[in-house]
Scaffold this active site. Structure first.
Site, mmCIF file in Angstrom:
data_model
loop_
_atom_site.group_PDB
_atom_site.id
_atom_site.type_symbol
_atom_site.label_atom_id
_atom_site.label_comp_id
_atom_site.label_asym_id
_atom_site.label_seq_id
_atom_site.Cartn_x
_atom_site.Cartn_y
_atom_site.Cartn_z
ATOM 1 N N LYS A 112 0.852 -1.201 0.000
ATOM 2 C CA LYS A 112 0.000 0.000 0.000
ATOM 3 C C LYS A 112 0.875 1.234 0.000
ATOM 4 C CE LYS A 112 -4.040 2.030 0.582
ATOM 5 N NZ LYS A 112 -3.707 2.892 -0.585
ATOM 6 N N LYS A 130 5.338 2.236 8.351
ATOM 7 C CA LYS A 130 4.177 3.030 8.773
ATOM 8 C C LYS A 130 2.931 2.168 8.993
ATOM 9 C CE LYS A 130 3.732 6.644 6.221
ATOM 10 N NZ LYS A 130 3.354 7.561 5.097
ATOM 11 N N LYS A 147 5.097 1.967 -3.047
ATOM 12 C CA LYS A 147 5.055 3.374 -3.464
ATOM 13 C C LYS A 147 5.232 3.453 -4.960
ATOM 14 C CE LYS A 147 4.807 7.415 -1.336
ATOM 15 N NZ LYS A 147 4.223 7.648 -0.008
ATOM 16 N N THR A 192 -4.502 12.914 6.549
ATOM 17 C CA THR A 192 -3.078 12.981 6.918
ATOM 18 C C THR A 192 -2.871 14.090 7.951
ATOM 19 O OG1 THR A 192 -2.539 12.220 4.706
ATOM 20 C CG2 THR A 192 -0.734 13.183 5.969
ATOM 21 N N ASN A 242 -1.712 19.233 0.921
ATOM 22 C CA ASN A 242 -2.827 18.610 1.630
ATOM 23 C C ASN A 242 -2.532 18.398 3.124
ATOM 24 O OD1 ASN A 242 -4.069 15.826 2.570
ATOM 25 N ND2 ASN A 242 -5.516 16.781 1.170
ATOM 26 N N SER A 279 -7.215 5.545 4.146
ATOM 27 C CA SER A 279 -7.177 4.766 2.898
ATOM 28 C C SER A 279 -7.611 3.318 3.175
ATOM 29 C CB SER A 279 -5.753 4.726 2.329
ATOM 30 O OG SER A 279 -5.528 5.829 1.484
HETATM 31 N N1 GLU Z 1 0.898 8.932 0.319
HETATM 32 C C1 GLU Z 1 0.410 8.781 1.651
HETATM 33 C C2 GLU Z 1 1.528 8.363 2.580
HETATM 34 O O1 GLU Z 1 2.687 8.577 2.300
HETATM 35 C C3 GLU Z 1 -0.827 7.891 1.739
HETATM 36 C C4 GLU Z 1 -0.657 6.494 1.276
HETATM 37 C C5 GLU Z 1 -1.969 5.715 1.203
HETATM 38 O O2 GLU Z 1 -2.999 6.254 1.526
HETATM 39 O O3 GLU Z 1 -1.898 4.554 0.779
HETATM 40 O O4 GLU Z 1 1.295 7.880 3.647
#
Ligand code: GLU
Length: 427
Positions: free
Chosen positions: A68, A92, A104, A188, A219, A356
């Site tokens: 994810k 994370k 990613k 976030t 954001n 998410s």
């Molecule tokens: N891009 C965000 C992060 O770095 C969200 C990733 C997601 O929602 O999968 O945590």
């Protein structure tokens, strides 16, 4: 930014893992990205020509669940950066206990140079290239730097067109009408805000006496600033990629946000209907913002902004990492020696991926939750992760970053051990 951001990221995992006495076999398992796909993305430009962009997707580790993580559009995207970001996603998701691994993606592009239709074609081209690599059961993208709900909507649509099924769970951060979740837009920033409320309880911070500087007004940065201001915190500095503004008495965050939406510039302009006034403020640079004498510094832009060179000049008492990887690993010790408490990215910005996860769960259930439900569950996850990390840090006398990584690596380690390790097969 350090030469190799990925090396920096995995060195941190290695050294924290070692000091947390995690077995080398488990650390080794975290040193190798599972799969990487790079693709050339041909895009028809508005003038009829074809341009080729590079798209990348890294599935880092899927021991705890499908990979994810977001997709970033930026001219400085590199394979190393995508791998580092995917490793951070792995940590994370484990810190907050989501049933996900980490991944990613990125495209090397300056999205500000594309027309909206070129941007749509590019986003669809990315999915066409990655359609057999991503999927609701194995790898689920989301927004990241310079990508948003509209782009996620195009991507979901392209995936569904290719697969000839409805599969909203392939991507999160979609517009609500296309299967997005309520509360994903500010998740976030809200997650970071919830961490700061917990920190304030532990450190007995009074909001009206607490000053905050925010680097980055995307954001994450905007929403955490807005929520903190509503709570009474004084937002004294804000920046975007071009520069920063500072005002000792504090800013009205929403006025600045509205002005930025309108003029695309960061200006301390407050409007009441058609009457606008410029409030008195100073213009400073992004690096000056980082070194301001404030209580809380929130880097909310890109990685590698606090290095061993400028770490000694940081005056904030607390750093809350809304960006991914804003502090390089060799700055950690310097900041620690100065007594600065850091809420690390893998905890502070985990609200985004948590909602998410809620979105993906709703897509799979075919049942939409209310905003209250989203907020209640996000609050529960963030507060309990914060408490666990805080308590582990106190118990083992370590920084919050070390504690967060330790918690994550141990979780991933337990999953690896459940499959069997050397000790298991040799006993
Ligand atoms: N891009 C965000 C992060 O770095 C969200 C990733 C997601 O929602 O999968 O945590």
């Amino acid at each position: 930014m350090s030469e190799n951001v990925f090396e920096d990221a995995f060195n941190r995992v290695k050294s924290i893992g070692k000091s947390a006495k995690v077995s080398p076999e488990i650390i080794d398992g975290l040193m190798h990205p599972k799969a990487i796909m790079t693709a050339s993305l041909p895009v028809r430009m508005d003038d009829g020509s074809t341009k080729y962009f590079t798209g990348i997707r890294c599935q880092y580790n899927n021991v705890l669940g499908p990979t994810k993580g977001g997709i970033r559009y930026h001219p400085d995207v590199t394979l190393e950066e995508v791998q580092a970001l995917a490793l951070w996603m792995t940590i994370k998701c484990a810190v907050v206990g989501l049933p996900y691994g980490g991944g990613k993606g990125g495209i090397i592009v300056d999205p500000k140079e594309l027309s909206p239709m070129e941007l749509e074609r590019l986003s669809r081209a990315y999915v066409r290239a990655m359609a057999d690599f991503i999927g609701p059961q194995n790898d689920i993208p989301a927004p990241d730097v310079y990508t948003n709900a509209r782009i996620m909507g195009w991507m979901a649509d392209e995936f569904e067109a290719i697969k000839r099924v409805k599969a909203p769970g392939v991507i999160t951060g979609k517009p609500v009408r296309l299967g997005g979740s309520l509360g994903r837009d500010d998740a976030t920033g809200r997650g970071a805000y919830l961490c700061i409320l917990e920190l304030a309880k532990k450190q007995k911070l009074a909001p009206e006496k607490t000053t905050v500087a925010i680097q980055g007004f995307g954001n994450g940065g905007y929403h955490v600033a807005r929520l903190l201001q509503n709570e009474g915190y004084k937002i004294v500095a804000i920046s975007d990629s071009k520069g920063a503004i500072y005002r000792k008495a504090g800013f009205d965050v929403d006025s600045i946000y509205k002005e930025k939406q309108k003029s695309k510039e960061l200006k301390a302009v407050y409007c009441d209907h058609s009457v606008c006034e410029l409030v008195e403020h100073e213009t400073i640079s992004n690096s000056e913002l980082l070194e301001l004498d404030v209580d809380i510094l929130i880097p909310a832009a890109l990685e590698g902004v606090i290095t061993k060179e400028n770490a000694k000049n940081i005056q904030a008492k607390y750093i809350v990492e809304v960006a991914n990887g804003p502090v390089e690993s060799d700055a950690d010790q310097i900041l620690d020696d100065k007594g600065i408490i850091i809420i690390p990215d893998v905890l502070a910005n985990a609200g985004g991926v948590t909602v998410s996860y809620f979105e993906w769960a709703q897509n799979r259930q075919g049942f939409a939750w209310t905003l209250e439900k989203v907020h209640e569950r996000l609050g529960h996850i963030m507060r309990s992760a914060f408490d666990d990390v805080w308590n582990l840090a106190e118990k083992e006398k370590r920084s919050l970053r070390d504690a967060a990584y330790t918690r994550a690596i141990r979780r991933i380690g337990e999953a690896i051990e459940a499959h069997g390790t050397r000790d298991y097969f040799n006993s």
